[in-house]
Scaffold this motif. Structure first.
Motif, PDB file in Angstrom:
ATOM      1  N   THR A   1      -0.055   1.964 -12.601  1.00 14.65           N
ATOM      2  CA  THR A   1      -1.472   1.866 -12.931  1.00 14.65           C
ATOM      3  C   THR A   1      -1.603   1.101 -14.234  1.00 14.65           C
ATOM      4  O   THR A   1      -1.056   1.506 -15.259  1.00 14.65           O
ATOM      5  CB  THR A   1      -2.103   3.264 -13.070  1.00 14.65           C
ATOM      6  N   MET A   2      -2.297  -0.016 -14.194  1.00 14.09           N
ATOM      7  CA  MET A   2      -2.425  -0.870 -15.370  1.00 14.09           C
ATOM      8  C   MET A   2      -3.717  -0.553 -16.109  1.00 14.09           C
ATOM      9  O   MET A   2      -4.787  -0.446 -15.503  1.00 14.09           O
ATOM     10  CB  MET A   2      -2.402  -2.347 -14.968  1.00 14.09           C
ATOM     11  N   THR A   3      -3.613  -0.392 -17.420  1.00 10.63           N
ATOM     12  CA  THR A   3      -4.790  -0.153 -18.265  1.00 10.63           C
ATOM     13  C   THR A   3      -4.761  -1.113 -19.450  1.00 10.63           C
ATOM     14  O   THR A   3      -3.692  -1.439 -19.969  1.00 10.63           O
ATOM     15  CB  THR A   3      -4.830   1.290 -18.782  1.00 10.63           C
ATOM     16  N   LEU A   4      -5.931  -1.559 -19.843  1.00  8.33           N
ATOM     17  CA  LEU A   4      -6.077  -2.438 -20.997  1.00  8.33           C
ATOM     18  C   LEU A   4      -7.351  -2.051 -21.733  1.00  8.33           C
ATOM     19  O   LEU A   4      -8.429  -1.980 -21.130  1.00  8.33           O
ATOM     20  CB  LEU A   4      -6.139  -3.906 -20.558  1.00  8.33           C
ATOM     21  N   VAL A   5      -7.234  -1.782 -23.022  1.00 12.18           N
ATOM     22  CA  VAL A   5      -8.369  -1.401 -23.860  1.00 12.18           C
ATOM     23  C   VAL A   5      -8.428  -2.369 -25.038  1.00 12.18           C
ATOM     24  O   VAL A   5      -7.452  -2.505 -25.789  1.00 12.18           O
ATOM     25  CB  VAL A   5      -8.241   0.050 -24.363  1.00 12.18           C
ATOM     26  N   VAL A   6      -9.570  -3.030 -25.186  1.00 16.09           N
ATOM     27  CA  VAL A   6      -9.760  -4.014 -26.259  1.00 16.09           C
ATOM     28  C   VAL A   6     -10.980  -3.595 -27.063  1.00 16.09           C
ATOM     29  O   VAL A   6     -12.054  -3.365 -26.498  1.00 16.09           O
ATOM     30  CB  VAL A   6      -9.950  -5.431 -25.684  1.00 16.09           C
ATOM     31  N   LYS A   7     -10.826  -3.525 -28.378  1.00 18.29           N
ATOM     32  CA  LYS A   7     -11.929  -3.202 -29.276  1.00 18.29           C
ATOM     33  C   LYS A   7     -12.091  -4.352 -30.262  1.00 18.29           C
ATOM     34  O   LYS A   7     -11.156  -4.684 -31.004  1.00 18.29           O
ATOM     35  CB  LYS A   7     -11.674  -1.880 -30.002  1.00 18.29           C
ATOM     36  N   LEU A   8     -13.287  -4.948 -30.255  1.00 22.60           N
ATOM     37  CA  LEU A   8     -13.539  -6.163 -31.026  1.00 22.60           C
ATOM     38  C   LEU A   8     -14.661  -5.931 -32.034  1.00 22.60           C
ATOM     39  O   LEU A   8     -15.670  -5.288 -31.719  1.00 22.60           O
ATOM     40  CB  LEU A   8     -13.938  -7.310 -30.094  1.00 22.60           C
TER      41      LEU A   8
ATOM     42  N   LEU B   1     -20.173  -4.743 -32.298  1.00 23.40           N
ATOM     43  CA  LEU B   1     -18.926  -4.241 -31.727  1.00 23.40           C
ATOM     44  C   LEU B   1     -18.934  -4.433 -30.216  1.00 23.40           C
ATOM     45  O   LEU B   1     -19.948  -4.182 -29.548  1.00 23.40           O
ATOM     46  CB  LEU B   1     -18.758  -2.750 -32.054  1.00 23.40           C
ATOM     47  N   ILE B   2     -17.794  -4.833 -29.686  1.00 22.30           N
ATOM     48  CA  ILE B   2     -17.647  -5.045 -28.241  1.00 22.30           C
ATOM     49  C   ILE B   2     -16.373  -4.341 -27.781  1.00 22.30           C
ATOM     50  O   ILE B   2     -15.312  -4.485 -28.401  1.00 22.30           O
ATOM     51  CB  ILE B   2     -17.588  -6.547 -27.895  1.00 22.30           C
ATOM     52  N   ASP B   3     -16.496  -3.583 -26.707  1.00 25.62           N
ATOM     53  CA  ASP B   3     -15.347  -2.889 -26.120  1.00 25.62           C
ATOM     54  C   ASP B   3     -15.111  -3.403 -24.712  1.00 25.62           C
ATOM     55  O   ASP B   3     -16.070  -3.709 -23.977  1.00 25.62           O
ATOM     56  CB  ASP B   3     -15.579  -1.376 -26.066  1.00 25.62           C
ATOM     57  N   LEU B   4     -13.846  -3.473 -24.323  1.00 21.09           N
ATOM     58  CA  LEU B   4     -13.471  -3.881 -22.970  1.00 21.09           C
ATOM     59  C   LEU B   4     -12.449  -2.901 -22.438  1.00 21.09           C
ATOM     60  O   LEU B   4     -11.461  -2.590 -23.110  1.00 21.09           O
ATOM     61  CB  LEU B   4     -12.904  -5.307 -22.963  1.00 21.09           C
ATOM     62  N   ASP B   5     -12.705  -2.371 -21.245  1.00 22.84           N
ATOM     63  CA  ASP B   5     -11.792  -1.444 -20.586  1.00 22.84           C
ATOM     64  C   ASP B   5     -11.468  -1.966 -19.191  1.00 22.84           C
ATOM     65  O   ASP B   5     -12.392  -2.174 -18.385  1.00 22.84           O
ATOM     66  CB  ASP B   5     -12.414  -0.040 -20.478  1.00 22.84           C
ATOM     67  N   LEU B   6     -10.199  -2.151 -18.930  1.00 20.43           N
ATOM     68  CA  LEU B   6      -9.753  -2.622 -17.620  1.00 20.43           C
ATOM     69  C   LEU B   6      -8.832  -1.573 -17.001  1.00 20.43           C
ATOM     70  O   LEU B   6      -7.933  -1.050 -17.667  1.00 20.43           O
ATOM     71  CB  LEU B   6      -8.996  -3.947 -17.757  1.00 20.43           C
ATOM     72  N   LEU B   7      -9.085  -1.270 -15.736  1.00 25.07           N
ATOM     73  CA  LEU B   7      -8.237  -0.334 -14.993  1.00 25.07           C
ATOM     74  C   LEU B   7      -7.903  -0.953 -13.650  1.00 25.07           C
ATOM     75  O   LEU B   7      -8.789  -1.348 -12.896  1.00 25.07           O
ATOM     76  CB  LEU B   7      -8.959   1.003 -14.774  1.00 25.07           C
ATOM     77  N   ARG B   8      -6.598  -1.057 -13.372  1.00 25.59           N
ATOM     78  CA  ARG B   8      -6.144  -1.516 -12.062  1.00 25.59           C
ATOM     79  C   ARG B   8      -5.282  -0.423 -11.464  1.00 25.59           C
ATOM     80  O   ARG B   8      -4.204  -0.117 -11.973  1.00 25.59           O
ATOM     81  CB  ARG B   8      -5.337  -2.812 -12.182  1.00 25.59           C
TER      82      ARG B   8
ATOM     83  N   ASP C   1      -5.568  -1.467  -4.198  1.00 17.38           N
ATOM     84  CA  ASP C   1      -6.369  -2.680  -4.341  1.00 17.38           C
ATOM     85  C   ASP C   1      -7.672  -2.435  -5.076  1.00 17.38           C
ATOM     86  O   ASP C   1      -8.605  -3.223  -4.969  1.00 17.38           O
ATOM     87  CB  ASP C   1      -6.688  -3.263  -2.953  1.00 17.38           C
ATOM     88  N   THR C   2      -7.782  -1.339  -5.808  1.00 14.27           N
ATOM     89  CA  THR C   2      -9.031  -1.018  -6.484  1.00 14.27           C
ATOM     90  C   THR C   2      -8.871  -1.154  -7.988  1.00 14.27           C
ATOM     91  O   THR C   2      -7.784  -0.987  -8.531  1.00 14.27           O
ATOM     92  CB  THR C   2      -9.488   0.413  -6.145  1.00 14.27           C
ATOM     93  N   GLY C   3      -9.995  -1.428  -8.627  1.00 18.79           N
ATOM     94  CA  GLY C   3      -9.971  -1.541 -10.074  1.00 18.79           C
ATOM     95  C   GLY C   3     -11.370  -1.587 -10.629  1.00 18.79           C
ATOM     96  O   GLY C   3     -12.353  -1.753  -9.901  1.00 18.79           O
ATOM     97  N   THR C   4     -11.483  -1.433 -11.934  1.00 19.24           N
ATOM     98  CA  THR C   4     -12.779  -1.483 -12.609  1.00 19.24           C
ATOM     99  C   THR C   4     -12.631  -2.255 -13.915  1.00 19.24           C
ATOM    100  O   THR C   4     -11.566  -2.261 -14.541  1.00 19.24           O
ATOM    101  CB  THR C   4     -13.324  -0.075 -12.919  1.00 19.24           C
ATOM    102  N   LEU C   5     -13.698  -2.901 -14.307  1.00 23.96           N
ATOM    103  CA  LEU C   5     -13.771  -3.619 -15.577  1.00 23.96           C
ATOM    104  C   LEU C   5     -15.112  -3.300 -16.212  1.00 23.96           C
ATOM    105  O   LEU C   5     -16.166  -3.450 -15.571  1.00 23.96           O
ATOM    106  CB  LEU C   5     -13.626  -5.125 -15.375  1.00 23.96           C
ATOM    107  N   ARG C   6     -15.058  -2.863 -17.456  1.00 27.89           N
ATOM    108  CA  ARG C   6     -16.287  -2.506 -18.167  1.00 27.89           C
ATOM    109  C   ARG C   6     -16.291  -3.179 -19.523  1.00 27.89           C
ATOM    110  O   ARG C   6     -15.306  -3.120 -20.271  1.00 27.89           O
ATOM    111  CB  ARG C   6     -16.409  -0.993 -18.343  1.00 27.89           C
ATOM    112  N   ILE C   7     -17.404  -3.835 -19.847  1.00 34.32           N
ATOM    113  CA  ILE C   7     -17.601  -4.458 -21.158  1.00 34.32           C
ATOM    114  C   ILE C   7     -18.860  -3.854 -21.770  1.00 34.32           C
ATOM    115  O   ILE C   7     -19.937  -3.865 -21.141  1.00 34.32           O
ATOM    116  CB  ILE C   7     -17.745  -5.988 -21.044  1.00 34.32           C
ATOM    117  N   GLY C   8     -18.726  -3.311 -22.958  1.00 36.76           N
ATOM    118  CA  GLY C   8     -19.860  -2.687 -23.626  1.00 36.76           C
ATOM    119  C   GLY C   8     -20.073  -3.261 -25.014  1.00 36.76           C
ATOM    120  O   GLY C   8     -19.112  -3.527 -25.748  1.00 36.76           O
ATOM    121  N   ALA C   9     -21.316  -3.503 -25.353  1.00 38.55           N
ATOM    122  CA  ALA C   9     -21.692  -3.990 -26.685  1.00 38.55           C
ATOM    123  C   ALA C   9     -22.775  -3.071 -27.224  1.00 38.55           C
ATOM    124  O   ALA C   9     -23.863  -2.966 -26.639  1.00 38.55           O
ATOM    125  CB  ALA C   9     -22.184  -5.429 -26.613  1.00 38.55           C
TER     126      ALA C   9
END
Length: 341
Positions: free
Chosen positions: A268-275, A282-289, A293-301
């Protein structure tokens, strides 16, 4: 008195000791064993002086083949036993038509290589970390973006005048067009006689929607080598994007688990970016794979100034004419199953 001519027997002498035969030399003489030990010690001690420069030269040459170069100030040390590579004063330069640009730098960069896991051909990194990172992806003088190798003859695009909002609109139109083509193809297929229709792929059962589907791991030899980063940790203090906009970064952190382009079953791949941006909050990015074959990507400002969206390099002329002001909490989220977004 009678004469006695008998002489006393001569004194007996002790028998001479029998000399023992000389001890045969062993299979290995002591001096030979000492010599072997000395040679082994010298060989082990010389490994860093032989293999380490060779590994470092391979790293530098592989980068140069991609139009990149490690600056001479970068000091690299290789731990051959634990597989740890440490670079201090790391500076990665982009070389293009006489221009040199430091596209990524870090006070220290370390990579712990999983040596045993790499024996199968994959590149497996247990931990990749960088501190004090900075970057610069400002456009080159011809408008192209560093690191991205342009086509030899160009594509006729003036990248310095690109309208990204217009590009986004075109992407949406292409997506809509693809959906319409799929719908039209389904309608045409439905008009055919049953014997001429293409066989349908059986749909997944819906009586157990929460069931998790598993796929068998690919057999050896069915895929090429992959790169896997099990633990990623990067902290930085600035990053320049291709265009000078309010979204330039002044601080950022990147953490991730099991990052790879070829995901295997059970991973399970996860990526968390805080900018922290220059003028866009402030911008946050959360990626889940998931493993399937399912996954989610969320970008919040949070607290995004709407004026930042008026910038010509962000929305072209589509939004600037409205002169929007104020703050907004913006969330963009998407999910996918297979190729369906």
């Amino acid at each position: 008195m009678s004469d006695d001519t008998t002489q006393p027997p001569p004194p007996t002498t002790a028998a001479a000791p029998v000399a023992k035969p000389a001890k045969r030399p062993g299979v290995f003489r002591k001096s030979f064993i000492i010599l072997v030990v000395l040679l082994v010690v010298l060989a082990v001690a010389s490994v860093p002086f032989v293999l380490e420069p060779w590994i470092v030269s391979k790293i530098r040459s592989s980068l140069s083949g991609s139009g990149l170069s490690l600056s001479p100030e970068t000091k690299i040390s290789v731990g051959l036993v634990d597989g740890k590579i440490t670079a201090t004063g790391f500076k990665l330069d982009d070389l293009y038509q006489g221009e040199t640009r430091t596209v990524f730098a870090a006070d220290e960069l370390t990579a712990d290589i999983a040596v045993l896991d790499c024996l199968g051909g994959d590149v497996v990194i247990d931990r990749l970390a960088a501190t004090g990172a900075t970057g610069d992806l400002r456009r080159r003088s011809d408008g192209t973006v560093p690191v991205i190798a342009p086509k030899p003859d160009g594509d006729g695009t003036d990248w310095s005048k690109i309208d990204w909002y217009d590009y986004y609109q075109k992407a949406v139109e292409q997506w809509k067009k693809r959906k319409e083509e799929e719908k039209q193809k389904q309608e045409e297929e439905a008009k055919k006689p049953p014997g001429e229709r293409a066989p349908k792929i059986p749909e997944q059962p819906i009586d157990w929607p929460a069931a998790k589907q598993y796929k068998p791991a690919p057999a050896p030899g069915t895929r090429g080598p992959r790169v896997l980063i099990r633990d990623l940790r990067i902290s930085g203090k600035g990053f320049g994007l291709p265009d000078d906009t309010p979204f330039d970064l002044v601080d950022f952190t990147v953490t991730g688990k099991d990052l790879t382009g070829v995901q295997l079953a059970g991973e399970t791949m996860t990526l968390v970016v805080k900018l922290t941006t220059k003028e866009a909050g402030l911008i946050d990015l959360d990626l889940l794979r998931n493993a399937g074959d399912t996954g989610t990507l969320r970008i919040g400002a949070k607290g995004l100034p709407l004026a930042a969206l008026n910038h010509a390099k962000v929305s072209g002329g589509a939004l600037s004419q409205y002169g929007a002001t104020g703050l907004a909490d913006l969330t963009l989220s998407s999910s996918w199953t297979g190729w369906d977004l």
